[in-house]
Enzyme design. Structure first.
Site, PDB file in Angstrom:
ATOM      1  N   ASN A   8       0.635  -1.056   0.176  1.00 20.69           N
ATOM      2  CA  ASN A   8      -0.146   0.020   0.031  1.00 20.69           C
ATOM      3  C   ASN A   8       0.905   1.021  -0.116  1.00 20.69           C
ATOM      4  OD1 ASN A   8      -1.815   2.191   0.696  1.00 20.69           O
ATOM      5  ND2 ASN A   8      -2.206   1.276   2.813  1.00 20.69           N
ATOM      6  N   TRP A   9       1.022   1.968  -1.208  1.00 19.02           N
ATOM      7  CA  TRP A   9       1.806   2.930  -1.238  1.00 19.02           C
ATOM      8  C   TRP A   9       1.239   4.377  -0.633  1.00 19.02           C
ATOM      9  CZ3 TRP A   9       4.457   3.485  -6.744  1.00 19.02           C
ATOM     10  CH2 TRP A   9       5.603   2.447  -6.816  1.00 19.02           C
ATOM     11  N   HIS A  94      -9.338   1.064   4.915  1.00 18.66           N
ATOM     12  CA  HIS A  94      -8.127   1.169   5.604  1.00 18.66           C
ATOM     13  C   HIS A  94      -8.224   2.144   6.815  1.00 18.66           C
ATOM     14  CE1 HIS A  94      -4.198   2.379   6.487  1.00 18.66           C
ATOM     15  NE2 HIS A  94      -3.697   1.324   5.901  1.00 18.66           N
ATOM     16  N   GLU A 164      -5.168  -5.001  10.614  1.00 16.48           N
ATOM     17  CA  GLU A 164      -4.063  -4.024  10.972  1.00 16.48           C
ATOM     18  C   GLU A 164      -4.125  -3.253  12.098  1.00 16.48           C
ATOM     19  OE1 GLU A 164      -1.976  -2.571   6.842  1.00 16.48           O
ATOM     20  OE2 GLU A 164      -3.882  -1.701   7.096  1.00 16.48           O
ATOM     21  N   GLY A 170       2.995   1.796  10.618  1.00 17.82           N
ATOM     22  CA  GLY A 170       3.984   2.926  10.359  1.00 17.82           C
ATOM     23  C   GLY A 170       4.845   3.337  11.728  1.00 17.82           C
ATOM     24  N   SER A 210       3.730  -2.369  10.097  1.00 17.77           N
ATOM     25  CA  SER A 210       5.168  -2.645  10.414  1.00 17.77           C
ATOM     26  C   SER A 210       5.610  -3.919  10.042  1.00 17.77           C
ATOM     27  CB  SER A 210       5.766  -2.355  11.902  1.00 17.77           C
ATOM     28  OG  SER A 210       5.071  -0.835  12.012  1.00 17.77           O
ATOM     29  N   GLY A 231       2.880  -1.232   4.288  1.00 16.13           N
ATOM     30  CA  GLY A 231       2.877   0.370   4.104  1.00 16.13           C
ATOM     31  C   GLY A 231       4.376   0.705   3.427  1.00 16.13           C
ATOM     32  N   GLY A 232       5.019   1.162   4.620  1.00 16.97           N
ATOM     33  CA  GLY A 232       6.394   1.847   4.214  1.00 16.97           C
ATOM     34  C   GLY A 232       7.262   0.955   3.441  1.00 16.97           C
TER      35      GLY A 232
HETATM   36  C1  PEP Z   1      -0.573  -0.039   6.317  1.00 13.33           C
HETATM   37  O1  PEP Z   1      -0.876   1.208   6.364  1.00 13.33           O
HETATM   38  O2  PEP Z   1      -1.480  -0.649   5.349  1.00 13.33           O
HETATM   39  C2  PEP Z   1       0.601  -0.407   6.792  1.00 13.33           C
HETATM   40  C3  PEP Z   1       0.610  -1.644   7.116  1.00 13.33           C
HETATM   41  O3  PEP Z   1       1.648   0.270   7.150  1.00 13.33           O
HETATM   42  P1  PEP Z   1       3.173   0.187   7.455  1.00 13.33           P
HETATM   43  O4  PEP Z   1       3.744  -1.129   7.004  1.00 13.33           O
HETATM   44  O5  PEP Z   1       3.848   1.339   7.230  1.00 13.33           O
HETATM   45  O6  PEP Z   1       2.930  -0.256   9.003  1.00 13.33           O
END
Ligand code: PEP
Length: 247
Positions: A8-9, A94, A164, A170, A210, A231-232
């Protein structure tokens, strides 16, 4: 069931980011990933990334869609538009949309149903906030979101659930393996009650929050974890390739 590595960008990426897909394609070329691979860029990049990913294992998805097919919804994108641009899936519900745009589970369900009606796979996100987690309300929050957000007639072919925890997104924090196992087991049981035991076992349940190359293998080894929503660490081809390799 084949796991899914979904990236997920969020609100990141310009035209130049096509180079990350090309780099990921190169990294995956000649390998046979043990998982399906999906990148969900901002809507502005769906078409160019779908073109860039053509002929590879990489699928492209959206990050949100409206529940209506078309009409007076300034700034929104419909499932048909995403499909037309080359998407095969879309994230709905989300926590950033639930928080930033006040999306309720009812809205999320309508979006998921609109996505499925257009032939997109709906990735339905659930997760508790830190306050809910600390109050011991994780399972009740997740159950309520699942009950309210799961599209009618959900099947393994149309629907993916992503757990999530909001406090893990994040933040660099992740729940313990026991906590992830408990929530995923509860989601599986909820899916059984809402569909059937057979169908529930065909619906992938992703963990998100994360996930990085260094913890992916451990998280993916947990019962009822059928992939990751990232995400990141999905923004850089090297990191995402590391997660794919850990599946
Ligand atoms: C997300 O927002 O879907 C996510 C899992 O972010 P991150 O991997 O950066 O925690």
């Amino acid at each position: 069931m084949k796991p899914l590595a979904a990236g997920n960008w969020k609100m990141n990426g310009l035209k130049a980011s096509v180079s990350e897909i090309m780099a990921l394609k190169d990294r995956l070329d000649g390998t046979a990933p043990a998982c399906d691979v999906l990148i969900c860029p901002p809507a502005t990049l769906v078409m160019s990334l779908a073109d860039a990913a053509a002929g590879s294992v990489i699928q492209i998805g959206g990050q949100d869609c409206h529940s209506a097919v078309s009409g007076p919804h300034t700034g929104d994108v419909s499932a048909a538009m995403l499909k037309d641009a080359g998407a095969s899936a879309v994230i709905v519900g989300h926590s950033e949309r639930r928080a930033d745009h006040g999306e309720t589970s009812e809205t999320v369900k309508a979006k998921a149903q609109a996505a499925i009606a257009e032939g997109l796979v709906a990735i339905v996100c659930l997760g508790e906030t830190l306050a809910e987690h600390e109050a011991g309300d994780t399972l009740s929050v997740v159950h309520a979101q699942l009950n309210g957000s799961l599209p009618d007639g959900a099947t393994g072919a149309t629907t993916i659930v992503a757990y999530e925890p909001v406090w893990a997104i994040g933040s660099g924090l992740t729940p313990t393996a026991e906590q992830v196992a408990e929530v995923h087991q509860a989601i599986r049981a909820g899916l059984s009650a809402m569909t059937s035991a057979e169908e529930a076992h065909l619906i992938r349940i992703l963990y998100g929050g994360s996930v990085k190359p260094s913890n992916a293998a451990e998280l993916m080894a947990i019962d009822n974890v059928n992939g990751a929503l990232v995400g990141g660490a999905s923004l850089k081809a090297d990191d995402f390739a590391g997660i794919i390799a850990a599946m």
